[in-house]
Design a protein around this motif. Structure first.
Motif, PDB file in Angstrom:
ATOM      1  N   PHE A 186      -1.183  -2.337   5.129  1.00 17.55           N
ATOM      2  CA  PHE A 186      -2.572  -2.283   4.068  1.00 17.55           C
ATOM      3  C   PHE A 186      -3.997  -4.199   4.610  1.00 17.55           C
ATOM      4  O   PHE A 186      -5.185  -3.742   3.771  1.00 17.55           O
ATOM      5  CB  PHE A 186      -2.109  -2.417   2.777  1.00 17.55           C
ATOM      6  CG  PHE A 186      -2.285  -2.787   2.113  1.00 17.55           C
ATOM      7  CD1 PHE A 186      -3.694  -1.727   0.961  1.00 17.55           C
ATOM      8  CD2 PHE A 186      -2.643  -4.023   0.759  1.00 17.55           C
ATOM      9  CE1 PHE A 186      -4.501  -1.866   0.111  1.00 17.55           C
ATOM     10  CE2 PHE A 186      -3.545  -4.716  -0.005  1.00 17.55           C
ATOM     11  CZ  PHE A 186      -4.473  -2.873  -0.673  1.00 17.55           C
ATOM     12  N   GLY A 202      -6.869  -4.072   5.786  1.00 22.38           N
ATOM     13  CA  GLY A 202      -8.171  -4.487   5.481  1.00 22.38           C
ATOM     14  C   GLY A 202      -9.353  -6.096   5.672  1.00 22.38           C
ATOM     15  O   GLY A 202     -10.404  -6.318   5.177  1.00 22.38           O
ATOM     16  N   SER A 233      -7.663  -0.260   0.639  1.00 22.25           N
ATOM     17  CA  SER A 233      -7.823  -1.361   1.352  1.00 22.25           C
ATOM     18  C   SER A 233      -9.096  -1.326   1.624  1.00 22.25           C
ATOM     19  O   SER A 233      -9.830  -2.341   1.890  1.00 22.25           O
ATOM     20  CB  SER A 233      -6.927  -1.222   2.272  1.00 22.25           C
ATOM     21  OG  SER A 233      -6.548  -2.389   3.411  1.00 22.25           O
ATOM     22  N   SER A 282      -1.917  -5.148  -3.886  1.00 20.10           N
ATOM     23  CA  SER A 282      -0.006  -4.399  -3.238  1.00 20.10           C
ATOM     24  C   SER A 282       1.338  -4.691  -4.068  1.00 20.10           C
ATOM     25  O   SER A 282       1.971  -4.116  -3.309  1.00 20.10           O
ATOM     26  CB  SER A 282       0.040  -5.768  -2.544  1.00 20.10           C
ATOM     27  OG  SER A 282      -0.357  -7.409  -2.792  1.00 20.10           O
TER      28      SER A 282
END
Length: 454
Positions: free
Chosen positions: A106, A110, A150, A205
């Motif tokens: 993630f 990102g 993300s 998250s």
């Protein structure tokens, strides 16, 4: 003592109509053109002059934005050139190896999106890294919907709301706010940008981790990419591109290049890399035609994005003193400038009220699904409020820019997350559902912060 007349009230009425139309998710080009015609007629008293004012306003607006149009065009052309050579896959390969589990994937996905979006802009960056990195991220355990989240939050949210390197967003906001150096916008809003970025990502998250414990990972849409051998040319361009952009960052820092100087360095780098890609792939003879194709496609992409912004900006530039004088003549101080002075002289205002107004209007502008179309207005409002109340003009402009882009630039408006959703093979509305809570918390947080720091 400033007195308001018919032109001021009509202009404010048209702005309210435009905001209402944006809220209804409709385009505002037509009302902006009609608004310029009406204001031009009221100001000049002549139909012929009002028609001329429409054209003049668009020319002035286009001149204000031309540098941004060019840099986006060149960066897009460079992106296509790198992709055609296969160098993009080489550039991404080392990063994709870091994705060993869901949470790491993630953040790796990102931050990669963030870095590329700063130099390529989010839309080209999504097309650039999405097909290469998303399958690897999903393979590591990240669900497709969270891969989309993300990419979206780091690209259309964090990167686009700051836009530190290309400086497209700060340039638009700064011009409307009467600020010469776009870097002042970024500097004044840094802590607000940092706060919303941290809050949104951490909240997302946490939500992702909770959902992951409740259901089995869905890996049906995973496509395992075959290992492809890359040519010497693609590897050379990948290394050259990384080296060149790292050098740009160092040069910007050492020589304190900001605004137009920083943009020209990025633009020149994009041209050099594009030429290098074409020469390696096509040779000298065939490159003559290919470079034309890339430049043409780059400008088509850029003008497609900015053509509505130029028209919208033409209307809102009537409110700012400098541009209003170019459009209506030297006898005007700018319609919204007059309104701001009138408000400061007749209505008690304070920092709290103007921050709330700026934040609210910025959020409404973003509902239209195009964060950039609202920037001319938020910049102009920052100029107005800073003249009415003792607040930091650049900070107010930055607050408006951050909110407008987070809302409309592509995080909680379904039709603005379509590119990310398409890359990850998920529904746009599902992406918005995941984003809405973290982004809302972030927006409220920076509005509260703005009351204390501006």
């Amino acid at each position: 003592m400033v007195q308001l007349g018919l032109v001021h009230y009509v202009y404010l009425g048209i702005i309210l109509c435009i905001i209402g139309i944006m809220f209804l998710k409709k385009d505002v080009i037509l009302p902006c053109i009609i608004g310029i015609l009406i204001i031009g007629f009221i100001y000049s008293g002549s139909i012929v002059s009002s028609v001329q004012i429409v054209y003049t306003a668009i020319v002035v607006s286009g001149r204000e934005f031309i540098e941004i149009v060019i840099i986006i065009a060149l960066v897009n052309g460079m992106s296509k050139a790198i992709n055609s050579l296969g160098a993009d896959a080489v550039m991404i390969k080392p990063i994709s190896k870091l994705m060993i589990n869901e949470k790491i994937a993630f953040f790796v996905l990102g931050f990669t999106m963030l870095a590329f979006s700063w130099f390529l802009w989010p839309t080209p960056a999504i097309a650039f890294i999405g097909p290469l990195m998303v399958p690897a991220a999903i393979e590591s355990g990240l669900e497709p919907i969270w891969a989309a989240v993300s990419l979206d939050l780091f690209g259309n949210g964090i990167a686009l709301s700051s836009d530190y390197f290309i400086q497209g967003a700060p340039s638009i906001t700064a011009k409307a706010a009467g600020i010469k150096n776009p870097f002042e916008i970024a500097k004044a809003g840094f802590f607000m940008w940092l706060l919303i970025s941290i809050i949104v990502i951490i909240t997302s998250s946490i939500i992702m981790s909770r959902e992951s414990k409740e259901k089995i990972k869905n890996k049906k849409s995973v496509e395992v990419h075959k290992i492809i051998k890359h040519s010497f040319g693609s590897r050379f361009v990948a290394i050259f591109t990384y080296t060149f952009f790292i050098a740009d960052i160092i040069i910007m820092y050492v020589y304190k290049l900001r605004g137009a100087d920083a943009t020209s360095l990025i633009g020149g780098t994009a041209i050099v890399i594009m030429l290098l890609c074409v020469l390696i792939k096509c040779g000298i003879k065939n490159s003559l035609g290919q470079i034309t194709v890339l430049v043409r496609e780059g400008f088509m992409f850029s003008i497609k994005i900015f053509s509505p912004i130029i028209i919208i900006g033409a209307f809102f530039f009537l409110g700012s003193k400098e541009t209003a004088q170019e459009i209506l003549g030297s006898g005007t101080n700018g319609i919204l400038t007059d309104v701001g002075m009138y408000v400061s002289q007749n209505i008690p205002m304070n920092k709290f009220s103007v921050v709330i107004i700026q934040a609210s209007i910025s959020g409404l502008l973003g509902v239209g699904g195009s964060g950039f179309s609202g920037l001319p207005l938020v910049g102009t409002l920052a100029q107005v409020f800073s003249s009415a109340v003792n607040v930091n003009r650049a900070g107010m402009a930055s607050l408006g820019q951050i909110i407008t882009i987070w809302v409309g630039g592509g995080t909680i408006i379904p039709w603005s997350v379509i590119p990310v959703a398409a890359i990850c093979n998920v529904e746009p509305f599902e992406v918005v559902k995941k984003n809405i809570i973290p982004v809302t918390i972030g927006l409220i947080s920076i509005t509260i912060m703005a009351v204390f720091i501006l």
